[in-house]
Motif scaffolding. Sequence first.
Motif, PDB file in Angstrom:
ATOM      1  N   LYS A 185     -89.991 -24.524  -7.932  1.00 38.90           N
ATOM      2  CA  LYS A 185     -89.117 -25.458  -7.211  1.00 38.90           C
ATOM      3  C   LYS A 185     -88.532 -24.846  -5.948  1.00 38.90           C
ATOM      4  N   ASN A 186     -88.374 -23.529  -5.916  1.00 38.47           N
ATOM      5  CA  ASN A 186     -87.861 -22.863  -4.720  1.00 38.47           C
ATOM      6  C   ASN A 186     -88.941 -22.637  -3.673  1.00 38.47           C
ATOM      7  N   SER A 187     -90.209 -22.673  -4.093  1.00 37.46           N
ATOM      8  CA  SER A 187     -91.310 -22.327  -3.199  1.00 37.46           C
ATOM      9  C   SER A 187     -91.992 -23.534  -2.578  1.00 37.46           C
ATOM     10  N   MET A 188     -91.760 -24.695  -3.113  1.00 40.85           N
ATOM     11  CA  MET A 188     -92.453 -25.889  -2.631  1.00 40.85           C
ATOM     12  C   MET A 188     -91.608 -27.140  -2.857  1.00 40.85           C
ATOM     13  N   GLU A 189     -92.054 -28.232  -2.268  1.00 45.52           N
ATOM     14  CA  GLU A 189     -91.400 -29.532  -2.459  1.00 45.52           C
ATOM     15  C   GLU A 189     -92.044 -30.169  -3.681  1.00 45.52           C
ATOM     16  N   CYS A 190     -91.268 -30.390  -4.727  1.00 47.04           N
ATOM     17  CA  CYS A 190     -91.838 -30.883  -5.983  1.00 47.04           C
ATOM     18  C   CYS A 190     -91.479 -32.341  -6.225  1.00 47.04           C
ATOM     19  N   THR A 191     -92.347 -33.033  -6.903  1.00 44.38           N
ATOM     20  CA  THR A 191     -92.089 -34.411  -7.304  1.00 44.38           C
ATOM     21  C   THR A 191     -91.147 -34.444  -8.497  1.00 44.38           C
ATOM     22  N   ASN A 192     -90.792 -35.647  -8.893  1.00 50.17           N
ATOM     23  CA  ASN A 192     -90.084 -35.827 -10.152  1.00 50.17           C
ATOM     24  C   ASN A 192     -90.996 -35.382 -11.296  1.00 50.17           C
ATOM     25  N   PRO A 193     -90.433 -34.870 -12.393  1.00 47.77           N
ATOM     26  CA  PRO A 193     -91.278 -34.530 -13.544  1.00 47.77           C
ATOM     27  C   PRO A 193     -91.955 -35.771 -14.115  1.00 47.77           C
ATOM     28  N   TYR A 194     -93.152 -35.601 -14.615  1.00 45.73           N
ATOM     29  CA  TYR A 194     -93.896 -36.748 -15.148  1.00 45.73           C
ATOM     30  C   TYR A 194     -94.421 -36.527 -16.566  1.00 45.73           C
ATOM     31  N   PHE A 195     -94.415 -35.280 -17.057  1.00 46.81           N
ATOM     32  CA  PHE A 195     -94.859 -34.996 -18.423  1.00 46.81           C
ATOM     33  C   PHE A 195     -93.951 -33.955 -19.056  1.00 46.81           C
ATOM     34  N   ASN A 196     -93.725 -34.076 -20.351  1.00 50.28           N
ATOM     35  CA  ASN A 196     -93.099 -33.033 -21.146  1.00 50.28           C
ATOM     36  C   ASN A 196     -94.183 -32.121 -21.708  1.00 50.28           C
ATOM     37  N   ASN A 197     -93.860 -30.843 -21.836  1.00 52.72           N
ATOM     38  CA  ASN A 197     -94.847 -29.879 -22.301  1.00 52.72           C
ATOM     39  C   ASN A 197     -94.139 -28.713 -22.975  1.00 52.72           C
ATOM     40  N   ALA A 198     -94.903 -27.763 -23.473  1.00 46.14           N
ATOM     41  CA  ALA A 198     -94.381 -26.517 -24.038  1.00 46.14           C
ATOM     42  C   ALA A 198     -95.460 -25.462 -23.891  1.00 46.14           C
ATOM     43  N   GLN A 199     -95.072 -24.192 -23.991  1.00 43.96           N
ATOM     44  CA  GLN A 199     -96.036 -23.094 -24.069  1.00 43.96           C
ATOM     45  C   GLN A 199     -96.185 -22.712 -25.536  1.00 43.96           C
ATOM     46  N   VAL A 200     -97.424 -22.584 -25.999  1.00 41.18           N
ATOM     47  CA  VAL A 200     -97.678 -22.273 -27.409  1.00 41.18           C
ATOM     48  C   VAL A 200     -98.639 -21.091 -27.516  1.00 41.18           C
ATOM     49  N   VAL A 201     -98.581 -20.427 -28.667  1.00 38.57           N
ATOM     50  CA  VAL A 201     -99.464 -19.292 -28.951  1.00 38.57           C
ATOM     51  C   VAL A 201    -100.658 -19.786 -29.769  1.00 38.57           C
ATOM     52  N   SER A 212    -111.566 -16.723 -28.863  1.00 35.33           N
ATOM     53  CA  SER A 212    -112.743 -17.063 -29.669  1.00 35.33           C
ATOM     54  C   SER A 212    -113.713 -15.893 -29.746  1.00 35.33           C
ATOM     55  N   ALA A 213    -113.841 -15.146 -28.636  1.00 40.68           N
ATOM     56  CA  ALA A 213    -114.759 -14.006 -28.595  1.00 40.68           C
ATOM     57  C   ALA A 213    -114.167 -12.753 -29.226  1.00 40.68           C
ATOM     58  N   GLY A 214    -112.864 -12.779 -29.506  1.00 40.21           N
ATOM     59  CA  GLY A 214    -112.211 -11.627 -30.105  1.00 40.21           C
ATOM     60  C   GLY A 214    -111.811 -10.568 -29.104  1.00 40.21           C
ATOM     61  N   THR A 215    -111.880 -10.881 -27.799  1.00 43.99           N
ATOM     62  CA  THR A 215    -111.490  -9.912 -26.769  1.00 43.99           C
ATOM     63  C   THR A 215    -109.991  -9.962 -26.466  1.00 43.99           C
ATOM     64  N   SER A 216    -109.299 -10.949 -27.015  1.00 42.04           N
ATOM     65  CA  SER A 216    -107.832 -10.995 -27.007  1.00 42.04           C
ATOM     66  C   SER A 216    -107.387 -11.464 -28.384  1.00 42.04           C
ATOM     67  N   ASP A 217    -106.207 -11.020 -28.795  1.00 43.02           N
ATOM     68  CA  ASP A 217    -105.715 -11.397 -30.124  1.00 43.02           C
ATOM     69  C   ASP A 217    -105.181 -12.814 -30.160  1.00 43.02           C
ATOM     70  N   ALA A 218    -104.640 -13.262 -29.024  1.00 41.44           N
ATOM     71  CA  ALA A 218    -104.005 -14.573 -28.963  1.00 41.44           C
ATOM     72  C   ALA A 218    -104.016 -15.039 -27.511  1.00 41.44           C
ATOM     73  N   ALA A 219    -103.652 -16.301 -27.309  1.00 43.79           N
ATOM     74  CA  ALA A 219    -103.523 -16.847 -25.962  1.00 43.79           C
ATOM     75  C   ALA A 219    -102.203 -17.590 -25.876  1.00 43.79           C
ATOM     76  N   ILE A 220    -101.652 -17.649 -24.676  1.00 38.37           N
ATOM     77  CA  ILE A 220    -100.457 -18.472 -24.438  1.00 38.37           C
ATOM     78  C   ILE A 220    -100.858 -19.536 -23.431  1.00 38.37           C
ATOM     79  N   ILE A 221    -100.850 -20.791 -23.870  1.00 37.88           N
ATOM     80  CA  ILE A 221    -101.277 -21.894 -23.009  1.00 37.88           C
ATOM     81  C   ILE A 221    -100.358 -23.102 -23.214  1.00 37.88           C
ATOM     82  N   ASP A 222    -100.599 -24.132 -22.424  1.00 37.05           N
ATOM     83  CA  ASP A 222     -99.823 -25.367 -22.522  1.00 37.05           C
ATOM     84  C   ASP A 222    -100.137 -26.100 -23.825  1.00 37.05           C
TER      85      ASP A 222
END
Length: 277
Positions: free
Chosen positions: A256-272, A80-90
Amino acid sequence: MKKALAVLLAAVMCCTLLSACGQPETTDPTEGTEGTQTETNAADLVYAVEAGSAGEAIAKEKGWQTNPVTAQADTLMEVSAGTSDAAIIDLLMAAAMTGEGTSYPDLTYDSQGLTTEEYGIGCRKGSDLAQYINNVLAEAYADGTMKEIATTYKLQDALVEQPAAEEFTPAADGDVAYIQDKGTLIVGITEFEPMDYKDENGQWIGFDADMAKVVAEKLGVEVQFVVIDWDNKIMELDSKNVDVLWNGMTLTDEVKNSMECTNPYFNNAQVVVTAGK
């Protein structure tokens, strides 16, 4: 926006069924877009990413220039401030915080997405807390509590069906007993709407925050939310500064290799996310 989000999440859920057993499936946004700005300039842009996040990992994998920040919400401020061209978020954050009627009406996101993935909750390696949470999620899914909370944040279409609860006896020297003895469930988070964020009264709300409260109630303890540096999340967990990581965490192989994880509970994606034209 709700209808558009439902369509996008339905598509993500279908793709996730094909890739749920491994590392998040990545796609190249330059494929099939001959002559577009994405194809010609993707590698020249600077992408704001949350340090330690799935979005940062994808950018590094592609060799893209990054501007690491503390939290995903900060990536939107950078664009929003123009200090990056884009963002990659959930995707779930992008749908909640960009576009008409949101905090960032002038930002938009690419619905094609870079990955399909799932959210899970992280506990210490070998911790019995993960199975305890799995059983709470199973009960909450079966009785409709989980869907009711998800609907509050317009996330019901992203829910993953939970398997039935399993027979489970907490260990006398395990994390469940440890948490009940000290009387507090400490939840490691970042500020991440719509999963963990503060309301107008300064109280933590969001799908993950509300579900963490359900687990704390079942445990018979108070819940405490602690904002951490997400890049140091495994250290925070292992050092017992927090008891659980519950913040829209992508279930990557590293996680998953670094910790004990629960069952998945949400579907998601990474978007630009970029500034609207």
